[in-house]
Motif scaffolding. Sequence first.
Motif, PDB file in Angstrom:
ATOM      1  N   GLU A   5      30.273  50.707  -0.089  1.00 13.71           N
ATOM      2  CA  GLU A   5      29.567  50.678   1.190  1.00 13.71           C
ATOM      3  C   GLU A   5      30.541  50.792   2.354  1.00 13.71           C
ATOM      4  O   GLU A   5      30.263  51.471   3.354  1.00 13.71           O
ATOM      5  CB  GLU A   5      28.747  49.399   1.308  1.00 13.71           C
ATOM      6  CG  GLU A   5      27.538  49.347   0.376  1.00 13.71           C
ATOM      7  CD  GLU A   5      26.639  48.171   0.677  1.00 13.71           C
ATOM      8  OE1 GLU A   5      27.022  47.348   1.537  1.00 13.71           O
ATOM      9  OE2 GLU A   5      25.566  48.085   0.066  1.00 13.71           O
ATOM     10  N   LEU A   9      30.668  53.813   5.145  1.00 13.93           N
ATOM     11  CA  LEU A   9      30.668  53.562   6.583  1.00 13.93           C
ATOM     12  C   LEU A   9      31.855  54.263   7.244  1.00 13.93           C
ATOM     13  O   LEU A   9      31.734  54.804   8.349  1.00 13.93           O
ATOM     14  CB  LEU A   9      30.732  52.058   6.846  1.00 13.93           C
ATOM     15  CG  LEU A   9      30.728  51.610   8.310  1.00 13.93           C
ATOM     16  CD1 LEU A   9      29.457  52.072   9.011  1.00 13.93           C
ATOM     17  CD2 LEU A   9      30.875  50.101   8.400  1.00 13.93           C
ATOM     18  N   GLY A  16      26.074  54.961   9.177  1.00  7.03           N
ATOM     19  CA  GLY A  16      26.266  53.520   9.017  1.00  7.03           C
ATOM     20  C   GLY A  16      25.773  52.746  10.217  1.00  7.03           C
ATOM     21  O   GLY A  16      25.178  51.675  10.088  1.00  7.03           O
ATOM     22  N   LEU A  17      26.003  53.292  11.405  1.00  2.00           N
ATOM     23  CA  LEU A  17      25.540  52.642  12.623  1.00  2.00           C
ATOM     24  C   LEU A  17      24.022  52.589  12.667  1.00  2.00           C
ATOM     25  O   LEU A  17      23.428  51.584  13.073  1.00  2.00           O
ATOM     26  CB  LEU A  17      26.082  53.392  13.841  1.00  2.00           C
ATOM     27  CG  LEU A  17      25.704  52.808  15.213  1.00  2.00           C
ATOM     28  CD1 LEU A  17      26.239  51.392  15.356  1.00  2.00           C
ATOM     29  CD2 LEU A  17      26.240  53.705  16.327  1.00  2.00           C
ATOM     30  N   ARG A  19      22.007  52.503  10.113  1.00  3.30           N
ATOM     31  CA  ARG A  19      21.586  51.494   9.132  1.00  3.30           C
ATOM     32  C   ARG A  19      21.792  50.088   9.680  1.00  3.30           C
ATOM     33  O   ARG A  19      20.930  49.218   9.525  1.00  3.30           O
ATOM     34  CB  ARG A  19      22.376  51.674   7.844  1.00  3.30           C
ATOM     35  CG  ARG A  19      22.039  50.652   6.764  1.00  3.30           C
ATOM     36  CD  ARG A  19      22.925  50.828   5.552  1.00  3.30           C
ATOM     37  NE  ARG A  19      22.666  49.821   4.553  1.00  3.30           N
ATOM     38  CZ  ARG A  19      23.404  49.635   3.472  1.00  3.30           C
ATOM     39  NH1 ARG A  19      24.464  50.421   3.264  1.00  3.30           N
ATOM     40  NH2 ARG A  19      23.116  48.690   2.611  1.00  3.30           N
ATOM     41  N   LEU A  20      22.933  49.866  10.333  1.00  2.00           N
ATOM     42  CA  LEU A  20      23.212  48.557  10.909  1.00  2.00           C
ATOM     43  C   LEU A  20      22.188  48.197  11.987  1.00  2.00           C
ATOM     44  O   LEU A  20      21.713  47.063  12.054  1.00  2.00           O
ATOM     45  CB  LEU A  20      24.618  48.546  11.500  1.00  2.00           C
ATOM     46  CG  LEU A  20      25.051  47.244  12.208  1.00  2.00           C
ATOM     47  CD1 LEU A  20      25.026  46.073  11.246  1.00  2.00           C
ATOM     48  CD2 LEU A  20      26.444  47.427  12.816  1.00  2.00           C
ATOM     49  N   GLN A  23      18.963  47.123  10.362  1.00  2.00           N
ATOM     50  CA  GLN A  23      19.076  45.793   9.779  1.00  2.00           C
ATOM     51  C   GLN A  23      19.057  44.710  10.856  1.00  2.00           C
ATOM     52  O   GLN A  23      18.443  43.655  10.665  1.00  2.00           O
ATOM     53  CB  GLN A  23      20.349  45.692   8.942  1.00  2.00           C
ATOM     54  CG  GLN A  23      20.304  46.509   7.662  1.00  2.00           C
ATOM     55  CD  GLN A  23      21.603  46.442   6.887  1.00  2.00           C
ATOM     56  OE1 GLN A  23      22.663  46.145   7.436  1.00  2.00           O
ATOM     57  NE2 GLN A  23      21.525  46.719   5.591  1.00  2.00           N
ATOM     58  N   MET A  24      19.714  44.984  11.967  1.00  2.00           N
ATOM     59  CA  MET A  24      19.692  44.020  13.070  1.00  2.00           C
ATOM     60  C   MET A  24      18.288  43.860  13.630  1.00  2.00           C
ATOM     61  O   MET A  24      17.856  42.746  13.964  1.00  2.00           O
ATOM     62  CB  MET A  24      20.657  44.465  14.169  1.00  2.00           C
ATOM     63  CG  MET A  24      22.120  44.386  13.773  1.00  2.00           C
ATOM     64  SD  MET A  24      23.233  44.998  15.069  1.00  2.00           S
ATOM     65  CE  MET A  24      22.955  43.775  16.361  1.00  2.00           C
TER      66      MET A  24
END
Length: 215
Positions: A5, A9, A16-17, A19-20, A23-24
């Motif tokens: 992972e 990223l 990746g950003l 996805r982050l 999630q946030m």
Amino acid sequence: RDDAELHALWTDPAAGLDRLARQMNDYWQLAVSEYWPRLRSLLEADVVHRARRLADGGPTSLFTDLAPSVSWHDDRLTIVHPRFAGHRQLDGEGLLLVPSAFVWPTVFSSTMPPWQPTLTYPARGVATLWGKQTTATAPALERVIGRSRTRLLLELDAPASTTELAYRTGLTPGAVSQHLGLLRSAGLVGASRSGRLVLYFRTDASDKLLTEVHD
């Protein structure tokens, strides 16, 4: 740690950003959004309180009760960190104060250039954030202005909105609003607007009154 992972990223940061961020957002919806109105009220109340402290007594008054590890002396702000020592001359940049409900009992500071120097500290009243009913009383004052108005004055140790006061005291928002209006007309309560939120606070007169009835 998942090396695959981390590698993904590193090789595709845009994905990746994204996805982050998702999630946030999921975490916000699950853990914070339901409670945000109360949290925001607490934070806005602290901002009003700090502004009044600064206006009344300057930086010394502002920082006196901010956190045990923070002090102001001889135009210098000292923050005690157990694992860090350093010095930063602000040179007119200013210091951004950020109240938080998630850092108690410590503080977090960020002074590395080129970012804005920032101090994140525990919002005043965070320990009572989830309390509802109050137990503090002032019988002598109750006999003069009534139980409900006395309870509201006692609750306004920190600025609060009508909704927050209703939650804490068990009174209806309409009753709280009516009582606050009468207290304002008597000079015992003031109000400050922050966006759409109106926060009420005790005046010097009501602080003195409560001190005298408790002595």
